[in-house]
Design a protein around this motif. Structure first.
Motif: not given
Length: 292
Positions: A207, A210, A216, A218, A268, A270-271, A273-276, A281
């Motif tokens: 996180t 990211a 983000t 993943a 990927q 940025a969406g 959430a910083p981490l998938l 999330g």
């Protein structure tokens, strides 16, 4: 004030570019034709090691954790400075310190001692030189990059539990005496987009990477390397426990690392959430953070 709030306040006091915004575990100082890498970590009894644990292991781990920060920058260690609180266990601490300095070929250059009251607490500053420029940061991941990690995640957690419970059925070395990935860091440094060590838990440290990179990340939990005897129900625990001191890094898609490592995901744009984690999330604890 918790750890995150305190560090946020410190950033206002650290505007020098060498401080890297207090976001990168090290300072980088240009000195003539060289770049000096500096880092400092502390360890506290009951937080970083178990009460009654062998002080020789404490000394080893104090050196190793600081050198791990240098490894994440591809740095060559130059020496260490020790801050030690006198109060018992000095003979064994010196044994472990000597063993670590010899194992990692790093000299003790000085430091300070005090007489402590209460729980033991020791600090160490490690100094190194950059082996390539630019010095890797947490902030270099780009969309499309592959995310990799060296070694195994969760061995330290299982070792800690065996040591805590006085069990002899598991090797506790990965918790008590971690080994910094110095050679791997130097081999990776010229190639990576972003790199850091995994000290507070894969999910929390990913996180941080990211956020620093503006992407983000993943992660596929099934791809993460864990011990063969780790129960399937504890895989999530292993990804958030920490003390692994492995290297987390990104490389352009299709590029293989020059050292053993496992691809565990990708970057990927940025969406939300910083981490998938497995497409969503992650909920709950991501790693270790010092609270009030």
């Amino acid at each position: 004030m918790d750890e995150a709030a305190f560090i946020a306040a410190l950033r206002a006091l650290a505007p020098d570019p060498a401080a890297r915004g207090l976001d990168d575990d090290v300072a980088v100082i240009a000195l003539g034709g060289e770049h000096l890498i500096l880092t400092h970590d502390m360890m506290v009894e009951g937080v970083h090691w178990l009460p009654g644990q062998d002080p020789a292991d404490v000394a080893w781990k104090l050196v190793a954790t600081n050198l791990s920060d240098l490894a994440a920058k591809g740095a060559q260690p130059l020496g260490v400075l020790l801050g030690y609180g006198l109060g018992g266990g000095e003979e064994r601490f010196l044994v472990g310190l000597g063993e670590a300095l010899l194992a990692f070929a790093v000299p003790l250059l000085g430091g300070d001692t005090v007489r402590r009251a209460g729980a033991a607490a020791h600090g160490l500053t490690a100094l190194g030189r950059a082996t390539c420029l630019p010095v890797p940061t947490r902030g270099g991941a780009r969309p499309g990059d592959a995310l990799w990690v060296t070694g195994m995640l969760g061995d330290a957690m299982l070792g800690f539990e065996a040591l805590r419970d006085a069990r002899s059925d598991r090797d506790t070395t990965r918790f008590a005496r971690p080994v910094p990935r110095l050679a791997e860091g130097q081999a990776l440094a010229p190639l990576v987009g972003a790199m850091m060590d995994v000290s507070d838990g894969l999910l929390l440290d990913a996180t941080r990477m990211a956020l620093a990179s503006g992407v983000t990340l993943a992660i596929d939990s099934a791809a993460c390397p864990v011990p063969a005897d780790l129960p399937a129900t504890r895989r999530r625990d292993a990804l958030a426990w920490g003390d692994d001191y492995e290297l987390l890094f990104t490389l352009p898609a299709g590029q293989a690392p020059p050292c053993p490592a496992t691809c565990i995901g990708h970057a990927q744009p940025a969406g939300a959430a910083p981490l998938l984690l497995d497409g969503a999330g992650p909920q709950g604890r991501l790693g270790y953070q010092h609270q009030q």
